[in-house]
Design a protein around this motif. Structure first.
Motif, PDB file in Angstrom:
ATOM      1  N   GLU A  43       0.810  -1.222   0.000  1.00 54.46           N
ATOM      2  CA  GLU A  43       0.000   0.000   0.000  1.00 54.46           C
ATOM      3  C   GLU A  43       0.841   1.268   0.000  1.00 54.46           C
ATOM      4  OE1 GLU A  43       1.843  -0.598   2.957  1.00 54.46           O
ATOM      5  OE2 GLU A  43       0.111  -1.779   3.603  1.00 54.46           O
ATOM      6  N   THR A  44       2.153   1.111   0.194  1.00 57.23           N
ATOM      7  CA  THR A  44       3.048   2.259   0.279  1.00 57.23           C
ATOM      8  C   THR A  44       3.647   2.536  -1.100  1.00 57.23           C
ATOM      9  OG1 THR A  44       3.583   1.671   2.566  1.00 57.23           O
ATOM     10  CG2 THR A  44       5.094   3.174   1.436  1.00 57.23           C
ATOM     11  N   GLY A  45       3.515   3.771  -1.561  1.00 56.39           N
ATOM     12  CA  GLY A  45       3.952   4.085  -2.919  1.00 56.39           C
ATOM     13  C   GLY A  45       4.764   5.359  -3.018  1.00 56.39           C
ATOM     14  N   ALA A  46       5.393   5.500  -4.167  1.00 54.20           N
ATOM     15  CA  ALA A  46       6.183   6.695  -4.453  1.00 54.20           C
ATOM     16  C   ALA A  46       5.306   7.764  -5.102  1.00 54.20           C
ATOM     17  CB  ALA A  46       7.341   6.354  -5.376  1.00 54.20           C
ATOM     18  N   PHE A  47       5.543   9.000  -4.701  1.00 52.29           N
ATOM     19  CA  PHE A  47       4.902  10.188  -5.270  1.00 52.29           C
ATOM     20  C   PHE A  47       5.816  10.674  -6.381  1.00 52.29           C
ATOM     21  CE2 PHE A  47       2.397  14.186  -4.061  1.00 52.29           C
ATOM     22  CZ  PHE A  47       2.919  15.006  -5.050  1.00 52.29           C
ATOM     23  N   VAL A  48       5.321  10.633  -7.597  1.00 53.18           N
ATOM     24  CA  VAL A  48       6.134  10.971  -8.774  1.00 53.18           C
ATOM     25  C   VAL A  48       5.540  12.206  -9.447  1.00 53.18           C
ATOM     26  CG1 VAL A  48       6.882  10.160 -11.049  1.00 53.18           C
ATOM     27  CG2 VAL A  48       6.841   8.570  -9.098  1.00 53.18           C
ATOM     28  N   ALA A  49       6.405  13.111  -9.858  1.00 54.24           N
ATOM     29  CA  ALA A  49       5.948  14.318 -10.553  1.00 54.24           C
ATOM     30  C   ALA A  49       6.693  14.481 -11.870  1.00 54.24           C
ATOM     31  CB  ALA A  49       6.156  15.553  -9.675  1.00 54.24           C
ATOM     32  N   LEU A  50       6.020  15.117 -12.807  1.00 60.23           N
ATOM     33  CA  LEU A  50       6.589  15.479 -14.114  1.00 60.23           C
ATOM     34  C   LEU A  50       6.409  16.981 -14.246  1.00 60.23           C
ATOM     35  CD1 LEU A  50       7.617  14.707 -17.028  1.00 60.23           C
ATOM     36  CD2 LEU A  50       5.187  14.466 -17.649  1.00 60.23           C
ATOM     37  N   TRP A  51       7.530  17.707 -14.302  1.00 57.61           N
ATOM     38  CA  TRP A  51       7.381  19.162 -14.234  1.00 57.61           C
ATOM     39  C   TRP A  51       8.398  19.910 -15.076  1.00 57.61           C
ATOM     40  CZ3 TRP A  51       9.977  16.355 -10.596  1.00 57.61           C
ATOM     41  CH2 TRP A  51      11.099  16.888  -9.960  1.00 57.61           C
ATOM     42  N   ASP A  52       8.063  21.185 -15.282  1.00 60.61           N
ATOM     43  CA  ASP A  52       8.854  22.099 -16.115  1.00 60.61           C
ATOM     44  C   ASP A  52       9.612  23.053 -15.200  1.00 60.61           C
ATOM     45  OD1 ASP A  52       9.849  23.951 -17.902  1.00 60.61           O
ATOM     46  OD2 ASP A  52       7.889  24.823 -18.381  1.00 60.61           O
ATOM     47  N   ARG A  53      10.912  22.852 -15.138  1.00 58.84           N
ATOM     48  CA  ARG A  53      11.727  23.682 -14.243  1.00 58.84           C
ATOM     49  C   ARG A  53      12.158  24.992 -14.892  1.00 58.84           C
ATOM     50  NH1 ARG A  53      16.609  20.067 -12.234  1.00 58.84           N
ATOM     51  NH2 ARG A  53      16.617  19.461 -14.423  1.00 58.84           N
ATOM     52  N   THR A  54      12.017  25.086 -16.207  1.00 61.93           N
ATOM     53  CA  THR A  54      12.608  26.224 -16.927  1.00 61.93           C
ATOM     54  C   THR A  54      11.566  27.167 -17.510  1.00 61.93           C
ATOM     55  OG1 THR A  54      12.754  24.823 -18.892  1.00 61.93           O
ATOM     56  CG2 THR A  54      14.712  24.960 -17.487  1.00 61.93           C
ATOM     57  N   ASP A  55      10.288  26.899 -17.230  1.00 65.24           N
ATOM     58  CA  ASP A  55       9.211  27.803 -17.613  1.00 65.24           C
ATOM     59  C   ASP A  55       9.151  28.041 -19.123  1.00 65.24           C
ATOM     60  OD1 ASP A  55       6.991  29.335 -16.966  1.00 65.24           O
ATOM     61  OD2 ASP A  55       8.149  31.195 -16.831  1.00 65.24           O
ATOM     62  N   ASP A  56       9.458  26.979 -19.877  1.00 67.91           N
ATOM     63  CA  ASP A  56       9.349  27.099 -21.338  1.00 67.91           C
ATOM     64  C   ASP A  56       8.221  26.213 -21.876  1.00 67.91           C
ATOM     65  OD1 ASP A  56      10.370  24.595 -20.982  1.00 67.91           O
ATOM     66  OD2 ASP A  56      12.137  24.881 -22.258  1.00 67.91           O
ATOM     67  N   GLY A  57       7.412  25.669 -20.981  1.00 62.16           N
ATOM     68  CA  GLY A  57       6.281  24.862 -21.412  1.00 62.16           C
ATOM     69  C   GLY A  57       6.618  23.425 -21.725  1.00 62.16           C
ATOM     70  N   VAL A  58       7.896  23.054 -21.562  1.00 64.15           N
ATOM     71  CA  VAL A  58       8.314  21.682 -21.839  1.00 64.15           C
ATOM     72  C   VAL A  58       8.823  21.056 -20.545  1.00 64.15           C
ATOM     73  CG1 VAL A  58       9.864  20.201 -23.179  1.00 64.15           C
ATOM     74  CG2 VAL A  58       8.957  22.315 -24.192  1.00 64.15           C
ATOM     75  N   ALA A  59       8.219  19.942 -20.141  1.00 64.78           N
ATOM     76  CA  ALA A  59       8.660  19.283 -18.913  1.00 64.78           C
ATOM     77  C   ALA A  59      10.116  18.840 -19.060  1.00 64.78           C
ATOM     78  CB  ALA A  59       7.775  18.080 -18.613  1.00 64.78           C
ATOM     79  N   ASP A  60      10.891  19.023 -18.000  1.00 65.71           N
ATOM     80  CA  ASP A  60      12.285  18.597 -18.064  1.00 65.71           C
ATOM     81  C   ASP A  60      12.702  17.716 -16.906  1.00 65.71           C
ATOM     82  OD1 ASP A  60      12.435  20.910 -16.267  1.00 65.71           O
ATOM     83  OD2 ASP A  60      12.469  22.020 -18.164  1.00 65.71           O
ATOM     84  N   ARG A  61      11.744  17.306 -16.102  1.00 64.49           N
ATOM     85  CA  ARG A  61      12.125  16.381 -15.036  1.00 64.49           C
ATOM     86  C   ARG A  61      10.960  15.470 -14.670  1.00 64.49           C
ATOM     87  NH1 ARG A  61      15.748  17.360  -9.617  1.00 64.49           N
ATOM     88  NH2 ARG A  61      15.535  15.243  -8.852  1.00 64.49           N
ATOM     89  N   LEU A  62      11.262  14.177 -14.585  1.00 64.78           N
ATOM     90  CA  LEU A  62      10.332  13.174 -14.056  1.00 64.78           C
ATOM     91  C   LEU A  62      11.067  12.510 -12.905  1.00 64.78           C
ATOM     92  CD1 LEU A  62       7.693  11.392 -14.390  1.00 64.78           C
ATOM     93  CD2 LEU A  62       9.146   9.809 -15.673  1.00 64.78           C
ATOM     94  N   ASP A  63      10.504  12.576 -11.689  1.00 62.64           N
ATOM     95  CA  ASP A  63      11.238  12.002 -10.557  1.00 62.64           C
ATOM     96  C   ASP A  63      10.269  11.706  -9.413  1.00 62.64           C
ATOM     97  OD1 ASP A  63      13.433  11.055  -9.199  1.00 62.64           O
ATOM     98  OD2 ASP A  63      14.500  12.974  -9.174  1.00 62.64           O
ATOM     99  N   TRP A  64      10.717  10.804  -8.534  1.00 63.61           N
ATOM    100  CA  TRP A  64      10.003  10.613  -7.273  1.00 63.61           C
ATOM    101  C   TRP A  64      10.416  11.734  -6.338  1.00 63.61           C
ATOM    102  CZ3 TRP A  64      13.411  10.166  -3.286  1.00 63.61           C
ATOM    103  CH2 TRP A  64      14.692   9.732  -3.624  1.00 63.61           C
TER     104      TRP A  64
END
Ligand SMILES: [Ca+2]
Ligand SMILES: [Ca+2]
Length: 297
Positions: A43-64
């Motif tokens: 029941e224990t899981g990882a919280f994963v996000a996909l996000w844009d660190r450079t504010d150019d509209g393109v995601a550049d990181r996928l990580d727990w």
């Protein structure tokens, strides 16, 4: 704390958002000492996000970045400091896989492509974040509680993985037990966070993380909204660190594991204390009530 916000053990975002994050206060990983893999903690899981660190509209990181626990078929409990303050367009996922870091290491492509591949393979499930509107609250009640919910999604974690949702405590359950019984009980922390600080030329680092681990911890103190748990190695304890934020602290009561509190913060190098947010409090229950069927008193 172990997060970017004043009290959290959030890892990925801490690194992503700046050097101040790690000193701020969220928890993210399980320490190296007295820890072991936790494949049975399905029941224990990882919280994963996909996000844009450079504010150019393109995601550049996928990580727990954090940890959490399924508390029914379609709701994953975590910390508000894990769901709070992400760039616009960030996407949120849960993985109940044992080794999430290995998935990232062996999946090629851009972060968007990696996410698509892992979604299609049933290694990630995408959900929607909600957090207590009163977060960050006050020192006595931070309201540091949130969820990734899947009720509005066509695919939920229960469609992908076999797990038994964690058992939440009844209202006021920890108060009713009292400190003596809580000290006599067995406590276990679990999560996907990093290890305690390692001193190296150039400063401290926190290696590891991304793998589901568990460790024994020892009851220290209870107050209005917090449980303080000792992580001192000589006493046989393990502990939580950056990336363990939002993850479960279980107490064994009458042979049953009860999800008593979520990892929120602790000492900066992660050697001494895990400070966890109680789930039997009126404020935690008020937040959770729309998402799960709560046990009574
Ligand atoms: Ca970008
Ligand atoms: Ca639910």
């Amino acid at each position: 704390m172990r997060t970017p916000r004043p009290a959290a053990l959030l890892l990925g975002t801490a690194v992503a958002l700046g050097a101040t994050a790690l000193t701020a206060g969220q928890a993210s990983a399980i320490n190296s000492y007295n820890a072991s893999p936790a494949p049975e903690r399905t029941e224990t899981g990882a919280f994963v996000a996909l996000w844009d660190r450079t504010d150019d509209g393109v995601a550049d990181r996928l990580d727990w970045v954090c940890s959490g626990t399924m508390i029914d078929a379609d709701t994953y409990l975590t910390a508000a400091h894990c769901t709070d303050d992400w760039p616009a367009g960030t996407r949120f996922f849960v993985s109940l896989e044992q080794d999430v870091q290995a998935l990232f290491d062996t999946t090629s492509g851009t972060p968007d492509e990696q996410a698509a591949t892992l979604l299609a393979a049933g290694k990630l499930v995408e959900g929607d974040t909600f957090q207590d509107a009163a977060y960050p609250g006050t020192a006595s009640d931070s309201h540091d509680i949130g969820v990734i919910d899947f009720a509005a999604r066509s695919v939920t974690p229960a469609d992908v993985w076999d797990f038994v949702p964690a058992t939440l405590p009844a209202a006021g359950a920890l108060d009713a037990l009292g400190s003596r019984a809580l000290d006599a009980a067995e406590w276990t922390v679990a999560g996907y966070g990093t290890q305690e600080a390692v001193r190296q030329p150039g400063g401290q680092t926190h290696p590891g993380g991304g793998v589901r681990l568990k460790a024994p911890v020892d009851f220290d103190a209870l107050n209005k909204t917090w449980v303080r748990l000792a992580m001192t190695a000589p006493q046989g304890n393990g502990g939580a660190c950056y990336g363990d934020s939002g993850g479960p602290n279980f107490v064994e009561l009458d042979g049953e594991l009860v999800l008593a509190a979520t990892t929120i913060t602790g000492d900066t190098p992660c050697y001494a204390t895990n400070v966890a947010y109680r789930l039997d409090s009126p404020s935690a229950r008020a937040f959770l009530e729309p998402f799960v069927t709560l046990p009574g008193r």
